[in-house]
Design an enzyme around this catalytic site. Structure first.
Site, PDB file in Angstrom:
ATOM      1  N   ASP A  12      52.337  61.144   2.491  1.00  0.00           N
ATOM      2  CA  ASP A  12      51.534  60.491   1.336  1.00  0.00           C
ATOM      3  C   ASP A  12      51.913  58.706   1.649  1.00  0.00           C
ATOM      4  OD1 ASP A  12      50.014  60.026  -0.844  1.00  0.00           O
ATOM      5  OD2 ASP A  12      51.638  59.905  -2.215  1.00  0.00           O
ATOM      6  N   HIS A  29      44.873  56.135   7.365  1.00  0.00           N
ATOM      7  CA  HIS A  29      44.907  57.612   7.744  1.00  0.00           C
ATOM      8  C   HIS A  29      44.792  57.614   9.386  1.00  0.00           C
ATOM      9  CE1 HIS A  29      44.146  58.731   3.796  1.00  0.00           C
ATOM     10  NE2 HIS A  29      43.001  58.318   3.843  1.00  0.00           N
ATOM     11  N   LEU A 123      58.339  76.713  17.549  1.00  0.00           N
ATOM     12  CA  LEU A 123      58.132  76.080  16.079  1.00  0.00           C
ATOM     13  C   LEU A 123      56.690  76.740  15.571  1.00  0.00           C
ATOM     14  CD1 LEU A 123      58.954  73.636  14.084  1.00  0.00           C
ATOM     15  CD2 LEU A 123      57.292  72.562  15.308  1.00  0.00           C
TER      16      LEU A 123
HETATM   17  C1  IPE Z   1      49.273  64.844  -1.817  1.00  0.00           C
HETATM   18  O1  IPE Z   1      48.721  63.185  -1.909  1.00  0.00           O
HETATM   19  C2  IPE Z   1      48.282  65.586  -0.952  1.00  0.00           C
HETATM   20  C3  IPE Z   1      48.366  65.150   0.202  1.00  0.00           C
HETATM   21  C4  IPE Z   1      49.297  64.467   1.061  1.00  0.00           C
HETATM   22  C5  IPE Z   1      47.496  66.002   1.378  1.00  0.00           C
HETATM   23  P1  IPE Z   1      47.828  62.813  -3.199  1.00  0.00           P
HETATM   24  O2  IPE Z   1      47.759  61.250  -2.806  1.00  0.00           O
HETATM   25  O3  IPE Z   1      46.498  63.454  -3.027  1.00  0.00           O
HETATM   26  O4  IPE Z   1      48.738  63.099  -4.346  1.00  0.00           O
HETATM   27  P2  IPE Z   1      48.467  62.164  -5.766  1.00  0.00           P
HETATM   28  O5  IPE Z   1      46.998  62.245  -5.984  1.00  0.00           O
HETATM   29  O6  IPE Z   1      49.108  61.070  -5.711  1.00  0.00           O
HETATM   30  O7  IPE Z   1      49.257  63.207  -6.788  1.00  0.00           O
HETATM   31  C1  IPE Z   2      47.745  60.743   2.056  1.00  0.00           C
HETATM   32  O1  IPE Z   2      47.742  59.450   2.008  1.00  0.00           O
HETATM   33  C2  IPE Z   2      46.771  61.293   2.786  1.00  0.00           C
HETATM   34  C3  IPE Z   2      45.975  62.336   1.992  1.00  0.00           C
HETATM   35  C4  IPE Z   2      46.184  62.588   0.890  1.00  0.00           C
HETATM   36  C5  IPE Z   2      44.897  62.878   2.816  1.00  0.00           C
HETATM   37  P1  IPE Z   2      46.912  58.847   0.651  1.00  0.00           P
HETATM   38  O2  IPE Z   2      45.577  58.744   1.108  1.00  0.00           O
HETATM   39  O3  IPE Z   2      47.180  59.585  -0.506  1.00  0.00           O
HETATM   40  O4  IPE Z   2      47.531  57.433   0.455  1.00  0.00           O
HETATM   41  P2  IPE Z   2      47.968  56.684  -0.906  1.00  0.00           P
HETATM   42  O5  IPE Z   2      48.841  57.665  -1.673  1.00  0.00           O
HETATM   43  O6  IPE Z   2      46.649  56.478  -1.777  1.00  0.00           O
HETATM   44  O7  IPE Z   2      48.615  55.543  -0.675  1.00  0.00           O
HETATM   45 MG    MG Z   3      48.351  59.471  -2.044  1.00  0.00          MG
END
Ligand code: IPE
Ligand code: IPE
Ligand code: MG
Length: 241
Positions: A12, A29, A123
């Protein structure tokens, strides 16, 4: 010493990392997808049994379509680019989740990569895509009910119906990006997992930090609800005084 064999990571913080640098979320990303192979390589070096990475949740379908499309494009690119790494390192690649909503090409590349690595013995590298813990639990229950109506469900019946039925327990759950929640990830499997929340956003997560977290957590005492025999000894001594 706690033995850390099965690790899961909520990757995240991509979007916020990019936005803080005046870039579009997409940039986060792109940079984040480049980190995945480093962490897989380190998991191989650390001789982990499994590494499960949360790439796309059931809730992430609610994001704007352009962002969702970019994520699947990056997934395709990643799988094509990293096949040699998976082969060289004897890694078994699998996807956990409902991928029926993904573009056909992405599903084909996933299937090809799974088949190509299925006979490996190293793994277990799992990508959770279209994954939700609640969804997984309901699927497992409904699958049991449909074939065993009226029968009680055991833990074995249940875990055998999970997406990754050979990984019923996670030893360590890491979340990058600073938030302290599990966002519907591995709700059953993480019941006794050690938790680690790091401020580091996923695009900056390094092999060094990964290794340090595993070393730190390996020193923790995991009691699983029990009282350790030496603790009981010290408790008895202190009550006798
Ligand atoms: C969790 O991250 C999902 C992934 C990393 C794939 P999100 O960014 O979607 O989670 P929330 O919305 O902050 O809980
Ligand atoms: C995690 O990063 C990737 C996915 C959930 C696909 P985010 O896109 O949630 O990035 P933040 O949390 O908004 O910074
Ligand atoms: Mg996120």
């Amino acid at each position: 010493m706690a033995s850390i064999r099965d690790v899961a990571i909520i990757m995240d913080g991509n979007g916020r990392w990019a936005q803080a640098r005046a870039h579009k979320r997409m940039w986060g990303h792109i940079r984040g997808s480049a980190v995945v192979s480093n962490i897989v390589e380190e998991a191989v070096n650390l001789k982990l049994n499994s590494l499960t990475l949360y790439a796309f949740s059931t809730e992430n379908w609610a994001r704007p379509l352009p962002e969702v499309s970019i994520l699947f494009k990056l997934l395709k690119k990643f799988l094509i680019k990293e096949r040699n790494l998976l082969i060289k390192n004897n890694v078994i690649f699998r996807v956990a989740g409902d991928i029926s909503g993904l573009p056909v090409v992405a599903r084909e590349i996933i299937a090809e990569t799974e088949n190509m690595t299925a006979a490996h013995t190293g793994l277990k590298f799992n990508l959770a895509i279209g994954y939700g813990g609640r969804d997984e639990i309901l699927r497992a229950c409904n699958s049991f009910i449909s074939t065993n109506p009226g029968q009680p469900l055991t833990q074995e019946d249940f875990t055998s119906r999970l997406y990754l039925n050979d990984i019923p327990e996670i030893d360590l759950l890491i979340r990058t990006g600073g938030d302290m929640r599990i966002s519907n990830f591995l709700l059953w499997q993480a019941a006794y997992a050690e938790l680690c929340f790091t401020q580091t956003p996923w695009p900056k997560f390094s092999q060094d930090e990964f290794r340090q977290i595993i070393e730190e957590v390996s020193g923790r005492e995991r009691r699983f609800g029990q009282v350790l025999s030496n603790e009981e000894g010290s408790l008895k001594r202190s009550t006798n005084v």
